[in-house]
Design a protein around this motif. Structure first.
Motif, PDB file in Angstrom:
ATOM      1  N   UNK A 160       0.845  -1.204   0.000  1.00 31.54           N
ATOM      2  CA  UNK A 160       0.000   0.000   0.000  1.00 31.54           C
ATOM      3  C   UNK A 160       0.877   1.250   0.000  1.00 31.54           C
ATOM      4  N   UNK A 161       1.915   1.240   0.839  1.00 31.15           N
ATOM      5  CA  UNK A 161       2.794   2.405   0.928  1.00 31.15           C
ATOM      6  C   UNK A 161       3.479   2.672  -0.410  1.00 31.15           C
ATOM      7  N   UNK A 162       3.951   1.621  -1.058  1.00 28.74           N
ATOM      8  CA  UNK A 162       4.628   1.784  -2.344  1.00 28.74           C
ATOM      9  C   UNK A 162       3.671   2.294  -3.414  1.00 28.74           C
ATOM     10  N   UNK A 163       2.453   1.754  -3.414  1.00 29.95           N
ATOM     11  CA  UNK A 163       1.464   2.143  -4.416  1.00 29.95           C
ATOM     12  C   UNK A 163       1.007   3.584  -4.241  1.00 29.95           C
ATOM     13  N   UNK A 164       1.135   4.095  -3.016  1.00 27.97           N
ATOM     14  CA  UNK A 164       0.684   5.465  -2.741  1.00 27.97           C
ATOM     15  C   UNK A 164       1.849   6.436  -2.536  1.00 27.97           C
ATOM     16  N   UNK A 165       3.014   6.059  -3.059  1.00 28.81           N
ATOM     17  CA  UNK A 165       4.203   6.917  -3.013  1.00 28.81           C
ATOM     18  C   UNK A 165       4.538   7.380  -1.591  1.00 28.81           C
ATOM     19  N   UNK A 188       4.559  -0.253  17.770  1.00 24.41           N
ATOM     20  CA  UNK A 188       3.968   0.852  17.007  1.00 24.41           C
ATOM     21  C   UNK A 188       4.388   0.713  15.544  1.00 24.41           C
ATOM     22  N   UNK A 189       3.403   0.649  14.679  1.00 26.88           N
ATOM     23  CA  UNK A 189       3.660   0.656  13.233  1.00 26.88           C
ATOM     24  C   UNK A 189       3.336   2.051  12.715  1.00 26.88           C
ATOM     25  N   UNK A 190       4.183   2.553  11.838  1.00 25.85           N
ATOM     26  CA  UNK A 190       3.933   3.902  11.337  1.00 25.85           C
ATOM     27  C   UNK A 190       4.397   4.039   9.891  1.00 25.85           C
ATOM     28  N   UNK A 191       3.692   4.889   9.167  1.00 26.35           N
ATOM     29  CA  UNK A 191       4.130   5.340   7.855  1.00 26.35           C
ATOM     30  C   UNK A 191       4.500   6.803   8.041  1.00 26.35           C
ATOM     31  N   UNK A 192       5.779   7.124   7.929  1.00 25.32           N
ATOM     32  CA  UNK A 192       6.250   8.482   8.245  1.00 25.32           C
ATOM     33  C   UNK A 192       5.403   9.588   7.630  1.00 25.32           C
ATOM     34  N   UNK A 193       5.093  10.545   8.467  1.00 25.03           N
ATOM     35  CA  UNK A 193       4.346  11.749   8.073  1.00 25.03           C
ATOM     36  C   UNK A 193       2.931  11.459   7.582  1.00 25.03           C
ATOM     37  N   UNK A 194       2.396  10.273   7.969  1.00 24.05           N
ATOM     38  CA  UNK A 194       1.026   9.972   7.553  1.00 24.05           C
ATOM     39  C   UNK A 194       0.177   9.457   8.708  1.00 24.05           C
ATOM     40  N   UNK A 195       0.536   8.291   9.277  1.00 27.40           N
ATOM     41  CA  UNK A 195      -0.311   7.694  10.318  1.00 27.40           C
ATOM     42  C   UNK A 195       0.480   6.652  11.088  1.00 27.40           C
ATOM     43  N   UNK A 196      -0.058   6.277  12.243  1.00 24.39           N
ATOM     44  CA  UNK A 196       0.561   5.234  13.050  1.00 24.39           C
ATOM     45  C   UNK A 196      -0.518   4.475  13.815  1.00 24.39           C
ATOM     46  N   UNK A 197      -0.176   3.276  14.260  1.00 22.63           N
ATOM     47  CA  UNK A 197      -1.106   2.449  15.038  1.00 22.63           C
ATOM     48  C   UNK A 197      -0.291   1.565  15.963  1.00 22.63           C
ATOM     49  N   UNK A 219      -5.289   3.554   7.202  1.00 25.81           N
ATOM     50  CA  UNK A 219      -4.912   4.296   5.991  1.00 25.81           C
ATOM     51  C   UNK A 219      -5.790   3.942   4.804  1.00 25.81           C
ATOM     52  N   UNK A 220      -6.489   2.817   4.892  1.00 24.07           N
ATOM     53  CA  UNK A 220      -7.353   2.409   3.786  1.00 24.07           C
ATOM     54  C   UNK A 220      -8.698   3.094   3.809  1.00 24.07           C
ATOM     55  N   UNK A 221      -9.019   3.748   4.926  1.00 23.23           N
ATOM     56  CA  UNK A 221     -10.309   4.456   5.037  1.00 23.23           C
ATOM     57  C   UNK A 221     -10.197   5.790   4.308  1.00 23.23           C
TER      58      UNK A 221
END
Length: 229
Positions: A160-165, A188-197, A219-221
Motif C-alpha cells: 500500500x505504501x509503495x502504491x501510494x508513493x 507501534x507501526x507507522x508510515x512516516x508523516x502519515x499515520x501510526x497504530x 490508511x485504507x479508510x
C-alpha cells in the motif's frame, strides 16, 4: 497403558515406543533443564517441510510468491497454538508452579512451541510419513479455507505504501512486559508523516502483524472531503 500414552495413541494415531521424547515435548523450561526447546527446533522443520510439500502439490498453478503467503499464514505460532488447543495439549502440559500461575498453560507462545515439539517427537518416534499424515489431518480445514493466497498484513501495508508513493512502514517495540515464558510486546507501526497504530501480541512478530493490520485499516479508510461553505 498410561494416560499420556493413551492420549498420544488416540490423538496422533501412533502408539509411542518410548515416552521420553513425548514427555520432554510437553515439559516447559520452568520444570528444569530437560524441556521442549530442542524438539521444538526439530518439529518446526518437520512442519515446514510437510507444509511446503503439501502446498506444492495442492496448488500446482500458483507461483512461489503465492505459495509463500499460504505457507507463512499456516505455520505461525498462533495457528500452532490453535491446533494444540484443539487436540487437548493444555491438559498434558508440565509447568512449574510460577509458570502455571502466570498463565503459561494458555499462552500462544508456549502452546505453539509445544505443538512443534510434539511434531518433533512424532518424527523421531515414527518417521516423516506419520508426521506428514498428522499435519495434513490437523491443518486440513485451514489449508483449504482460502481460495486465494492470503496476504500477510505487513506485506499488504508495504505494498500500500509503495502504491501510494509513501515511505516504507516502520515498526518499533514501545513496551515489553510479562514473564519470560509469557511476554507481551507492544509495537507501534507507522508510515512516516502519515499515520501510526499500536497493537499488542505475545511475540514481537505477532505484535507487528497486529499493528500492521490496524494501520492498514486506518490508511485504507478514505478521508472525507471538506464541504464547501
Amino acid at each position: 497403558m498410561t494416560d499420556l500414552a493413551a492420549w498420544i495413541a488416540l490423538t496422533f494415531d501412533h502408539e509411542p515406543r518410548d515416552l521420553a521424547d513425548w514427555e520432554r515435548a510437553l515439559t516447559h523450561a520452568s520444570r528444569g533443564e530437560v524441556h521442549y526447546e530442542r524438539l521444538e527446533f526439530l518439529g518446526d522443520r518437520v512442519l515446514g517441510l510437510a507444509m511446503a510439500e503439501w502446498l506444492f502439490e495442492t496448488f500446482p498453478g500458483e507461483p512461489e510468491g503465492a505459495l509463500s503467503k499460504r505457507f507463512n499464514a499456516l505455520v505461525t505460532g498462533a495457528i500452532c497454538a490453535e491446533v494444540a488447543r484443539e487436540i487437548g495439549v493444555p491438559a498434558h502440559l508440565r509447568l512449574g508452579k510460577q509458570a502455571r500461575d502466570d498463565g503459561a498453560g494458555d499462552s500462544d507462545n508456549v502452546l505453539g512451541d509445544v505443538m512443534e515439539a510434539l511434531l518433533g517427537a512424532l518424527f523421531r518416534d515414527a518417521g516423516l510419513d506419520p508426521a506428514r499424515t498428522l499435519i495434513r489431518r490437523l491443518w486440513s480445514e485451514r489449508l483449504h479455507a482460502a481460495e486465494t493466497a492470503p496476504q500477510h498484513p505487513k506485506s499488504a501495508l508495504q505494498e500500500w505504501a509503495a502504491a501510494n508513493q509513501r515511505k516504507p512502514p516502520c515498526y518499533e517495540v514501545v513496551e515489553r512486559s510479562g514473564p519470560g515464558h509469557a511476554p507481551r510486546f507492544t509495537v507501534k507501526a507507522s508510515i512516516p508523516k502519515l499515520a501510526e497504530a499500536t497493537a499488542e501480541g505475545g511475540s514481537k512478530q505477532e505484535a507487528e502483524t497486529a499493528a500492521a493490520t490496524a494501520l492498514l485499516r486506518e490508511v485504507s479508510v478514505p478521508i472525507p472531503k471538506k464541504r464547501k461553505v
